[in-house]
Design a protein around this motif. Structure first.
Motif, PDB file in Angstrom:
ATOM      1  N   ILE A  86       2.481  17.404  -2.464  1.00  0.00           N
ATOM      2  CA  ILE A  86       2.563  16.711  -1.169  1.00  0.00           C
ATOM      3  C   ILE A  86       3.541  17.374  -0.194  1.00  0.00           C
ATOM      4  O   ILE A  86       3.531  17.049   0.993  1.00  0.00           O
ATOM      5  N   GLY A  87       4.404  18.268  -0.681  1.00  0.00           N
ATOM      6  CA  GLY A  87       5.373  18.846   0.249  1.00  0.00           C
ATOM      7  C   GLY A  87       6.147  20.013  -0.336  1.00  0.00           C
ATOM      8  O   GLY A  87       6.084  20.290  -1.545  1.00  0.00           O
ATOM      9  N   GLN A  88       6.868  20.679   0.567  1.00  0.00           N
ATOM     10  CA  GLN A  88       7.722  21.817   0.191  1.00  0.00           C
ATOM     11  C   GLN A  88       8.846  21.896   1.221  1.00  0.00           C
ATOM     12  O   GLN A  88       8.581  21.821   2.426  1.00  0.00           O
ATOM     13  N   ASP A  89      10.095  22.043   0.752  1.00  0.00           N
ATOM     14  CA  ASP A  89      11.253  22.167   1.655  1.00  0.00           C
ATOM     15  C   ASP A  89      11.314  21.029   2.683  1.00  0.00           C
ATOM     16  O   ASP A  89      11.598  21.254   3.864  1.00  0.00           O
ATOM     17  N   ASN A  90      11.018  19.824   2.231  1.00  0.00           N
ATOM     18  CA  ASN A  90      11.022  18.611   3.068  1.00  0.00           C
ATOM     19  C   ASN A  90      10.067  18.674   4.264  1.00  0.00           C
ATOM     20  O   ASN A  90      10.305  18.068   5.305  1.00  0.00           O
ATOM     21  N   LYS A  91       8.951  19.415   4.053  1.00  0.00           N
ATOM     22  CA  LYS A  91       7.906  19.455   5.087  1.00  0.00           C
ATOM     23  C   LYS A  91       6.538  19.317   4.408  1.00  0.00           C
ATOM     24  O   LYS A  91       6.409  19.510   3.198  1.00  0.00           O
ATOM     25  N   VAL A 137       2.675  20.741   3.700  1.00  0.00           N
ATOM     26  CA  VAL A 137       2.288  22.114   3.355  1.00  0.00           C
ATOM     27  C   VAL A 137       0.955  22.508   4.005  1.00  0.00           C
ATOM     28  O   VAL A 137       0.294  23.426   3.552  1.00  0.00           O
ATOM     29  N   TRP A 138       0.548  21.770   5.057  1.00  0.00           N
ATOM     30  CA  TRP A 138      -0.703  22.094   5.746  1.00  0.00           C
ATOM     31  C   TRP A 138      -0.650  21.586   7.172  1.00  0.00           C
ATOM     32  O   TRP A 138       0.221  20.804   7.539  1.00  0.00           O
ATOM     33  N   ASN A 139      -1.616  22.037   7.938  1.00  0.00           N
ATOM     34  CA  ASN A 139      -1.769  21.548   9.299  1.00  0.00           C
ATOM     35  C   ASN A 139      -3.156  20.918   9.402  1.00  0.00           C
ATOM     36  O   ASN A 139      -4.164  21.624   9.458  1.00  0.00           O
ATOM     37  N   SER A 155       0.841  -1.199   0.000  1.00  0.00           N
ATOM     38  CA  SER A 155       0.000   0.000   0.000  1.00  0.00           C
ATOM     39  C   SER A 155       0.875   1.247   0.000  1.00  0.00           C
ATOM     40  O   SER A 155       2.065   1.176   0.310  1.00  0.00           O
ATOM     41  N   MET A 156       0.256   2.367  -0.346  1.00  0.00           N
ATOM     42  CA  MET A 156       0.942   3.663  -0.187  1.00  0.00           C
ATOM     43  C   MET A 156      -0.037   4.590   0.531  1.00  0.00           C
ATOM     44  O   MET A 156      -1.254   4.471   0.361  1.00  0.00           O
ATOM     45  N   ILE A 157       0.491   5.491   1.341  1.00  0.00           N
ATOM     46  CA  ILE A 157      -0.364   6.468   2.021  1.00  0.00           C
ATOM     47  C   ILE A 157       0.197   7.860   1.779  1.00  0.00           C
ATOM     48  O   ILE A 157       1.410   8.075   1.879  1.00  0.00           O
ATOM     49  N   ALA A 158      -0.704   8.809   1.422  1.00  0.00           N
ATOM     50  CA  ALA A 158      -0.255  10.181   1.162  1.00  0.00           C
ATOM     51  C   ALA A 158      -1.414  11.151   1.310  1.00  0.00           C
ATOM     52  O   ALA A 158      -2.564  10.800   1.032  1.00  0.00           O
ATOM     53  N   ALA A 159      -1.087  12.366   1.727  1.00  0.00           N
ATOM     54  CA  ALA A 159      -2.034  13.478   1.693  1.00  0.00           C
ATOM     55  C   ALA A 159      -1.650  14.345   0.500  1.00  0.00           C
ATOM     56  O   ALA A 159      -0.494  14.783   0.393  1.00  0.00           O
ATOM     57  N   VAL A 160      -2.614  14.576  -0.391  1.00  0.00           N
ATOM     58  CA  VAL A 160      -2.308  15.140  -1.706  1.00  0.00           C
ATOM     59  C   VAL A 160      -3.291  16.273  -2.017  1.00  0.00           C
ATOM     60  O   VAL A 160      -4.502  16.085  -1.905  1.00  0.00           O
ATOM     61  N   SER A 161      -2.768  17.423  -2.456  1.00  0.00           N
ATOM     62  CA  SER A 161      -3.658  18.539  -2.808  1.00  0.00           C
ATOM     63  C   SER A 161      -4.359  18.246  -4.135  1.00  0.00           C
ATOM     64  O   SER A 161      -4.016  17.296  -4.839  1.00  0.00           O
TER      65      SER A 161
END
Ligand code: NAP
Length: 161
Positions: free
Chosen positions: A15-20, A22-24, A4-10
Motif C-alpha cells: 500500500i505504500g513506500q516512504d510514507n507515500k 506507490v502509484w498515480n 469500514s476501511m478503505i485502501a488501494a492495494v497491489s
C-alpha cells in the motif's frame, strides 16, 4: 455503527513506500475522496502526515502514542478503541490507514472498500490478508489502465460474512 476501511492495494498487498502511495491513479483518488468526504475518518499519525492525506469535511481522527501531539483539523487519540469511542452509534466510520492501523482495524471492521491494483510492486507497507472465509465480495467493478491511470484496477466492496 458501521466500521469500514478503505485502501488501494497491489496484487502482493503493498500500500505504500516512504510514507507515500506507490502509484498515480487519479480515478481511484477521486473514488477515495467521494467515499470519505462526508464520513468520520480515522487514521494513524504517519498517514496523517503523508503528502497524500485528504481531509473529510465531517471529522478527522488521528491515532498516536505521542503525548501532547497536535495537528490542525484533527482530533488526536491514543488508540483505535479510543477513536471509535468518539464516534456516533448511527454513522459509518472509515479507517483510512495506514498499515499499522489497518492491521488493528481488520479485527473490528464490517466493510472493506478495496481498490485492487493489478500489479506486483515493491513497497515497505502492506495491507493485511483478506481471508475469504471471513469476507465476501458484494460489489466489483474493473477499470482498464489509460492515459491517466498507470495500472488497471478493480473497485471491490467486501462485507464481513
Ligand atoms: N494505499 C492506500 O490506500 C494507503 C492508505 C493509507 C496509507 N497508505 C500508506 O501507508 C503508509 C503509512 O502506514 P504506516 O503503517 O507506516 O503508518 P500508520 O498506520 O499510518 O501510522 C502509524 C502510527 O500510528 C500510531 N499507532 C500505531 N499503532 C498504535 C497504537 N496501538 N496505539 C496508538 N498509536 C498507534 C503510531 O504513531 P506515533 O508514532 O505518532 O506514536 C504509529 O507510528 C504510507 O506509505 C502511506 O502512503 C496507503
Amino acid at each position: 455503527m458501521v466500521i469500514s476501511m478503505i485502501a488501494a492495494v497491489s496484487e502482493n498487498n503493498i500500500i505504500g513506500q516512504d510514507n507515500k502511495l506507490v502509484w498515480n491513479l487519479p480515478t481511484d483518488t477521486q473514488y477515495y475522496k467521494d467515499t470519505v468526504r462526508n464520513k468520520t475518518i480515522i487514521m494513524g499519525r504517519k498517514t496523517a502526515e503523508s503528502p497524500d492525506m485528504f481531509f473529510s469535511k465531517k471529522r478527522n481522527i488521528l491515532i498516536t502514542r505521542k503525548e501532547n501531539y497536535q495537528k490542525e483539523n484533527f482530533e488526536v487519540t491514543s488508540g483505535l478503541e479510543e477513536a471509535l469511542k468518539l464516534t456516533d452509534d448511527n454513522e459509518e466510520v472509515i479507517i483510512t490507514g495506514g498499515g499499522q492501523i489497518y492491521k488493528m482495524g481488520m479485527e473490528v471492521a464490517d466493510r472493506l472498500y478495496i481498490t485492487r491494483v493489478h500489479t506486483e510492486i515493491e513497497g515497505d507497507t502492506s495491507f493485511p490478508m483478506i481471508d475469504p472465509k471471513i469476507w465476501k465480495v458484494t460489489s466489483e467493478r474493473k477499470l482498464e489502465a489509460n492515459e491517466k491511470n498507470e495500472y488497471s484496477f478493480s473497485f471491490l466492496i467486501y462485507e464481513r460474512i
